[in-house]
Design a protein around this motif. Structure first.
Motif, PDB file in Angstrom:
ATOM      1  N   LEU A 112      14.327 -20.000  47.004  1.00  0.00           N
ATOM      2  CA  LEU A 112      13.687 -18.888  47.681  1.00  0.00           C
ATOM      3  C   LEU A 112      13.610 -17.683  46.765  1.00  0.00           C
ATOM      4  O   LEU A 112      14.561 -17.396  46.024  1.00  0.00           O
ATOM      5  CB  LEU A 112      14.476 -18.480  48.942  1.00  0.00           C
ATOM      6  N   GLY A 113      12.495 -16.991  46.791  1.00  0.00           N
ATOM      7  CA  GLY A 113      12.349 -15.803  45.964  1.00  0.00           C
ATOM      8  C   GLY A 113      11.446 -14.773  46.630  1.00  0.00           C
ATOM      9  O   GLY A 113      11.009 -14.957  47.774  1.00  0.00           O
ATOM     10  N   SER A 114      11.198 -13.701  45.932  1.00  0.00           N
ATOM     11  CA  SER A 114      10.278 -12.667  46.425  1.00  0.00           C
ATOM     12  C   SER A 114       9.201 -12.461  45.368  1.00  0.00           C
ATOM     13  O   SER A 114       9.519 -12.279  44.188  1.00  0.00           O
ATOM     14  CB  SER A 114      11.018 -11.350  46.679  1.00  0.00           C
ATOM     15  N   ASP A 137       8.214 -12.686  50.966  1.00  0.00           N
ATOM     16  CA  ASP A 137       9.087 -13.849  50.785  1.00  0.00           C
ATOM     17  C   ASP A 137       8.266 -15.058  50.355  1.00  0.00           C
ATOM     18  O   ASP A 137       7.215 -15.350  50.936  1.00  0.00           O
ATOM     19  CB  ASP A 137       9.820 -14.179  52.084  1.00  0.00           C
ATOM     20  N   ILE A 163      20.802 -17.592  51.853  1.00  0.00           N
ATOM     21  CA  ILE A 163      20.463 -16.320  51.211  1.00  0.00           C
ATOM     22  C   ILE A 163      20.166 -15.259  52.260  1.00  0.00           C
ATOM     23  O   ILE A 163      19.633 -14.206  51.945  1.00  0.00           O
ATOM     24  CB  ILE A 163      19.260 -16.455  50.265  1.00  0.00           C
ATOM     25  N   ARG A 206      18.138 -15.409  54.961  1.00  0.00           N
ATOM     26  CA  ARG A 206      16.888 -15.466  55.723  1.00  0.00           C
ATOM     27  C   ARG A 206      17.059 -16.468  56.851  1.00  0.00           C
ATOM     28  O   ARG A 206      16.736 -17.639  56.720  1.00  0.00           O
ATOM     29  CB  ARG A 206      15.737 -15.919  54.835  1.00  0.00           C
ATOM     30  N   ASP A 263       8.437 -17.518  56.000  1.00  0.00           N
ATOM     31  CA  ASP A 263       8.052 -17.147  54.642  1.00  0.00           C
ATOM     32  C   ASP A 263       6.533 -17.060  54.521  1.00  0.00           C
ATOM     33  O   ASP A 263       5.804 -17.800  55.186  1.00  0.00           O
ATOM     34  CB  ASP A 263       8.608 -18.178  53.667  1.00  0.00           C
ATOM     35  N   ASP A 266      11.703 -15.469  40.229  1.00  0.00           N
ATOM     36  CA  ASP A 266      13.128 -15.802  40.169  1.00  0.00           C
ATOM     37  C   ASP A 266      13.700 -16.078  41.554  1.00  0.00           C
ATOM     38  O   ASP A 266      13.299 -15.446  42.544  1.00  0.00           O
ATOM     39  CB  ASP A 266      13.903 -14.646  39.530  1.00  0.00           C
ATOM     40  N   PRO A 267      14.672 -16.998  41.637  1.00  0.00           N
ATOM     41  CA  PRO A 267      15.313 -17.265  42.928  1.00  0.00           C
ATOM     42  C   PRO A 267      16.246 -16.126  43.327  1.00  0.00           C
ATOM     43  O   PRO A 267      16.783 -15.419  42.476  1.00  0.00           O
ATOM     44  CB  PRO A 267      16.105 -18.556  42.657  1.00  0.00           C
ATOM     45  N   ASN A 268      16.425 -15.976  44.635  1.00  0.00           N
ATOM     46  CA  ASN A 268      17.305 -14.910  45.141  1.00  0.00           C
ATOM     47  C   ASN A 268      18.770 -15.299  45.099  1.00  0.00           C
ATOM     48  O   ASN A 268      19.642 -14.433  45.078  1.00  0.00           O
ATOM     49  CB  ASN A 268      16.932 -14.567  46.588  1.00  0.00           C
ATOM     50  N   ASN A 269      19.061 -16.593  45.114  1.00  0.00           N
ATOM     51  CA  ASN A 269      20.450 -17.038  45.214  1.00  0.00           C
ATOM     52  C   ASN A 269      20.834 -17.785  43.936  1.00  0.00           C
ATOM     53  O   ASN A 269      20.461 -18.937  43.749  1.00  0.00           O
ATOM     54  CB  ASN A 269      20.613 -17.947  46.436  1.00  0.00           C
ATOM     55  N   TRP A 285      21.072 -22.843  41.670  1.00  0.00           N
ATOM     56  CA  TRP A 285      20.077 -22.031  42.380  1.00  0.00           C
ATOM     57  C   TRP A 285      19.036 -22.863  43.112  1.00  0.00           C
ATOM     58  O   TRP A 285      18.152 -22.328  43.771  1.00  0.00           O
ATOM     59  CB  TRP A 285      19.374 -21.096  41.396  1.00  0.00           C
TER      60      TRP A 285
END
Length: 432
Positions: free
Chosen positions: A102-104, A120, A202, A204, A210, A225-228, A247
């Protein structure tokens, strides 16, 4: 006969309006508190994919160093490294499988213009959306060939399509993600599992879902980039594919118990193989399904269960008070009961009359309890919790409210009804 009992009950409740009001209020407060807390507990502990969740599993291993390791006392890690995730994925031991991170992303419509914003995004592989049963409004997902080629394609959610393209069919149009062009190949219909099990590690867990789903390799190529990220030693997180960091998640679809057992053996064998190669030191593995994964991640907080327990305790107190009030009414009507018994009414008829009266109190308490529950849920919806906006009564909870109200009232009415039907007519007539 039931109509006659109903008429007697209405007249009795009307004669004692203060007691009747107190009984209805007591039940309504207890029922309202119960339904409010149960609705929240049901929301938090619900099955995010009914009919599919029992076939989705999340492989877990532990690549951490040996330092501090005590066999049997540690738990496998939440995520996988790039190397392990791809090793398990490339083994193709499940009919469907998907890597997930998961990323933004900075999102902008190239065609429609407008200011970019962060949303997201899910970096995944081709099977993810079909495996979860995501419905499409327009177009479709991408293929495994697109995954391998790092094709810059994207599937967007309905709310993002509405925001960027006004809800029109946007398949074939271009979206800019982190400054790079991606072609829209599909638009989802409403798709938002509650809780969002693939993203709960993470934070969510609930909400609208998303906005964008894109191929993993293409996402990494545009620096999404991933959030976790969890690393066990100093690492260059700009190059996560080679860093000692976890990740990525892997979801696999296993259709029966034999497939689950086979995959677990494969997972254990993979860990033993890595230990033999000197990469791993810990033997722990796990293969939870969706609901087990939600329990591992403590999606339902302990205070939610505590609140539900306290609400049921409060309802018990309310039912006890209702029993006392019904008994008081029964004692005040001893002469009436004696006269009815002397005129031929059986004990069963007296018992039935009082139970009908209790049921009517319960139904009135249920109606008022619904209002109390709606008020309680309105208050929850104004709390700063991620799930707050979803706290609403549905049809099943609406029906359950009246079932609880009726059962509570009938339980409360048992003792007064029994007390009424054993009243002897002779002493009551003598004292009249």
């Amino acid at each position: 006969m039931f109509g006659y009992y109903l008429n007697l009950a209405l007249r009795s409740l009307g004669r004692n309006r203060v007691l009747t009001t107190l009984m209805v209020l007591a039940l309504a407060l207890g029922i309202g508190a119960c339904i409010t807390t149960l609705t929240v507990l049901r929301l938090l502990s619900g099955d995010p994919l009914p009919g599919r969740s029992a076939q989705l599993y999340y492989p877990q291993i532990d690549p951490y160093p040996k330092n501090g390791y005590i066999p049997g006392e540690s738990k496998p890690q939440e995520n996988l490294t790039w190397v392990d995730a791809n090793n398990l994925f490339d083994a193709h031991r499940a009919p469907r499988q998907a890597l997930v991170a998961l990323g933004s992303a900075k999102i902008q419509s190239r065609d429609a213009g407008g200011r970019p914003f962060f949303g997201d995004a899910v970096m995944t592989t081709a099977d993810f959306l079909p495996m979860l049963g995501a419905p499409f409004r327009y177009g479709s997902g991408w293929s495994a060939d697109d995954d391998a080629a790092g094709a810059r394609v994207v599937v967007i959610a309905d709310f993002l399509n509405q925001k960027l393209f006004g809800g029109a069919n946007s398949v074939g149009r271009t979206l800019r993600l982190n400054g790079h062009d991606f072609r829209v190949v599909g638009v989802l219909d409403h798709f938002s599992p509650q809780p969002r099990f693939y993203a709960i590690n993470i934070g969510r867990s609930y909400g609208d879902g998303d906005g964008a789903f894109l191929p993993l390799r293409a996402a990494r190529a545009v620096q999404l980039d991933p959030n976790n990220i969890s690393c066990w030693e100093a690492a260059d997180i700009e190059h996560l594919e080679t860093a000692p960091c976890m990740w990525l998640g892997l979801w696999v679809q296993l259709t029966d118990a034999t497939a689950v057992a086979n995959y677990k053996r494969f997972l254990d064998g993979y860990v033993r193989e890595q230990i033999a190669q000197g990469r791993f030191h810990r033997t722990d593995t796990a293969l939870p399904d969706v609901l087990q994964w939600l329990r591992i991640e403590n999606v339902v907080p302990d205070d939610a269960r505590l609140q539900a327990g306290l609400a049921f305790g409060f309802l018990l107190i309310c039912v006890t008070n209702t029993i006392g009030l019904l008994l008081a009414k029964c004692l005040r009507r001893s002469r009436e009961i004696g006269v009815r018994r002397a005129l031929g009414a059986t004990r069963g008829a007296i018992f039935g009359q009082f139970m009908v009266e209790a049921a009517m109190v319960g139904l009135a308490g249920g109606l008022l309890g619904l209002a109390v529950a709606e008020l309680g849920l309105w208050g929850i919806r104004h709390q700063p919790a991620e799930y707050a906006s979803l706290a609403r009564l549905d049809v099943s909870m609406f029906v359950f409210t009246f079932i609880v109200a009726l059962v509570s009232a009938l339980v409360a009415g048992l003792l007064p009804a029994w007390r009424a039907c054993v009243v002897s007519p002779a002493p009551q007539l003598k004292s009249a």
